[in-house]
Design an enzyme around this catalytic site. Structure first.
Site, PDB file in Angstrom:
ATOM      1  N   ASP A 180       0.845  -1.183   0.000  1.00 31.97           N
ATOM      2  CA  ASP A 180       0.000   0.000   0.000  1.00 31.97           C
ATOM      3  C   ASP A 180       0.891   1.249   0.000  1.00 31.97           C
ATOM      4  O   ASP A 180       1.864   1.315  -0.749  1.00 31.97           O
ATOM      5  CB  ASP A 180      -0.975  -0.036   1.182  1.00 31.97           C
ATOM      6  CG  ASP A 180      -2.101   0.986   1.066  1.00 31.97           C
ATOM      7  OD1 ASP A 180      -3.123   0.666   0.441  1.00 31.97           O
ATOM      8  OD2 ASP A 180      -1.953   2.107   1.596  1.00 31.97           O
ATOM      9  N   TYR A 309      -3.723  11.105   1.276  1.00 29.16           N
ATOM     10  CA  TYR A 309      -4.230  10.978  -0.086  1.00 29.16           C
ATOM     11  C   TYR A 309      -4.286  12.342  -0.765  1.00 29.16           C
ATOM     12  O   TYR A 309      -3.900  12.493  -1.933  1.00 29.16           O
ATOM     13  CB  TYR A 309      -5.627  10.334  -0.075  1.00 29.16           C
ATOM     14  CG  TYR A 309      -5.603   8.840   0.093  1.00 29.16           C
ATOM     15  CD1 TYR A 309      -5.748   7.997  -0.998  1.00 29.16           C
ATOM     16  CD2 TYR A 309      -5.422   8.271   1.351  1.00 29.16           C
ATOM     17  CE1 TYR A 309      -5.721   6.616  -0.856  1.00 29.16           C
ATOM     18  CE2 TYR A 309      -5.388   6.890   1.508  1.00 29.16           C
ATOM     19  CZ  TYR A 309      -5.540   6.075   0.404  1.00 29.16           C
ATOM     20  OH  TYR A 309      -5.490   4.713   0.563  1.00 29.16           O
ATOM     21  N   HIS A 364      -4.381  -7.792   0.473  1.00 31.83           N
ATOM     22  CA  HIS A 364      -3.717  -6.504   0.604  1.00 31.83           C
ATOM     23  C   HIS A 364      -2.965  -6.346   1.927  1.00 31.83           C
ATOM     24  O   HIS A 364      -1.886  -5.752   1.964  1.00 31.83           O
ATOM     25  CB  HIS A 364      -4.780  -5.411   0.475  1.00 31.83           C
ATOM     26  CG  HIS A 364      -4.258  -4.029   0.302  1.00 31.83           C
ATOM     27  ND1 HIS A 364      -3.656  -3.590  -0.843  1.00 31.83           N
ATOM     28  CD2 HIS A 364      -4.260  -2.967   1.153  1.00 31.83           C
ATOM     29  CE1 HIS A 364      -3.307  -2.320  -0.709  1.00 31.83           C
ATOM     30  NE2 HIS A 364      -3.661  -1.915   0.493  1.00 31.83           N
TER      31      HIS A 364
END
Length: 387
Positions: A180, A309, A364
């Protein structure tokens, strides 16, 4: 350059914070849900109620604190940001140094079950030659690293902090590992200080077609099937990223105030991004899910975590600017990973891929969901580098 002060750290949350959490859980105002909705509209209402009931009456935070505190933790300040990190030195003198970095919406809680076997394989039935000195930072803005200070903190700054942290701890040669955001951060470390990296190991890869006009050129049938799946995924599953890279502050008011809202936002990704089918608890226990969620709740860092983000992928920003990685690269591709980049595409960025292993299960959050496979893979990569 002055070396920042490093101080020992222990996780401890006051009874007042725990009592307030339980009161908020008890007063949750639940939304409606269409009949037979499952997880199609987002986090399933029945499961979230079950999880929050356990959070209120069954989850033992003091037991979780003991798990966090079972390994040495520290705090420091680098480039104006608070940095919480684990630093676990192996009893084996010839151990390999490795910095491992988590992502979103995970945390260092993902690594609690791998620290012991990786740092002290002899005590866990392994070969002492496979030992590591582990450094595992909480990305600034996540967990005990606390909210980031000011605007502009992106993965570039996080990578430079990782480089500085390893310098402070006296490691001039090491492996960087991540998934990630941790994959992007570790990849940037490889571009900033390639001479210091023994190797780079990733459980999430990025890449692009060598010929954008013919993106399918040289791809396998499995690659093409993945790209078709990925297109559907982006259509149906990327809403979280759109809001977090544009208006995270608006979302943060609800998530920072409501533990049920925070759990819903996080647990849906653990279900969607894992190899669990329709049963999230086939991959994680409630305690594991809540240990991670609690790090966001007690530190009030969901806003700064989401803000990464905005600062990295938001308006006018492009974090994916890694053009070339020359250090030896290993990749473990887990079947439920959401970014299973074709090797042909990965090779446009990584010129020295020495290991590419398809894993039989997991997704993930690989270190948490499939710790046995993750440990074996990291050991095998390091052995390959030593050969």
């Amino acid at each position: 350059m002055t070396t920042p002060q490093v101080t020992p750290f222990k996780a401890h949350v006051s009874d007042d914070v725990i009592n307030d959490l339980k009161l908020r859980l008890a007063r949750t105002r639940w939304p409606d849900e269409p009949e037979d909705a499952g997880w199609d509209y987002g986090t399933n209402l029945a499961y979230l109620k079950e999880l929050c009931d356990y959070w209120q009456d069954g989850f033992d935070w003091r037991k979780a604190e003991a798990r966090f505190n079972a390994f040495p933790q520290f705090m420091t300040e680098i480039d104006g940001q608070n940095v919480h990190f684990y630093h676990i030195r192996s009893p084996e003198p010839d151990a390999t140094a490795m910095i491992i970095t988590h992502g979103y919406p995970g945390s260092v809680a993902e690594f609690l079950d791998i620290f012991g076997p990786l740092t002290d394989p002899r005590a866990h039935g392994g070969n002492p030659k496979d030992a590591f000195h582990i450094v595992a930072p909480s990305i600034p803005g996540y967990g005990f690293s606390g909210p980031t200070k000011g605007k502009g903190f992106s993965t570039r700054q996080a990578a430079r902090i990782n480089v500085r942290l390893m310098e402070m701890l006296g490691y001039d040669r090491y492996i960087a590992q991540g998934g990630d955001w941790g994959a992007g951060i570790s990849g940037l470390v490889a571009t900033y200080v390639p001479d210091r990296l023994i190797g780079l190991h990733l459980n999430l890869m990025v890449g692009a077609p060598a010929d954008p006009a013919n993106p399918a050129d040289g791809l396998t049938e499995d690659d093409l099937a993945y790209l078709k799946w990925k297109a559907a995924y982006e259509e149906n599953e990327s809403g979280y990223q759109v809001i977090q890279r544009t208006k995270p502050q608006s979302l943060a008011y609800g998530l920072n105030d409501s533990p049920a809202g925070l759990a819903a936002w996080i647990v849906e990704k653990f279900k969607t991004w894992s190899d669990c089918g329709e049963d999230i608890e086939s991959s994680y226990t409630k305690d594991q899910l809540l240990e991670n969620i609690m790090l966001y709740w007690v530190t009030q860092t969901i806003n700064s975590a989401m803000r990464l983000y905005y600062e990295s992928l938001g308006p006018g920003r492009l974090v994916n600017d890694i053009r070339s990685i020359s250090v030896p690269v290993g990749h473990a591709r887990f079947p439920a990973e959401i970014r299973r980049t074709p090797r042909k595409w990965a090779e446009t960025i990584c010129s020295n891929i020495v290991r590419w292993e398809e894993q039989p299960r997991g997704g993930h959050f690989a270190a948490l969901e499939a710790p046995d496979l993750f440990i074996d893979e990291i050991r095998a990569f390091a052995r390959q580098l030593r050969a």
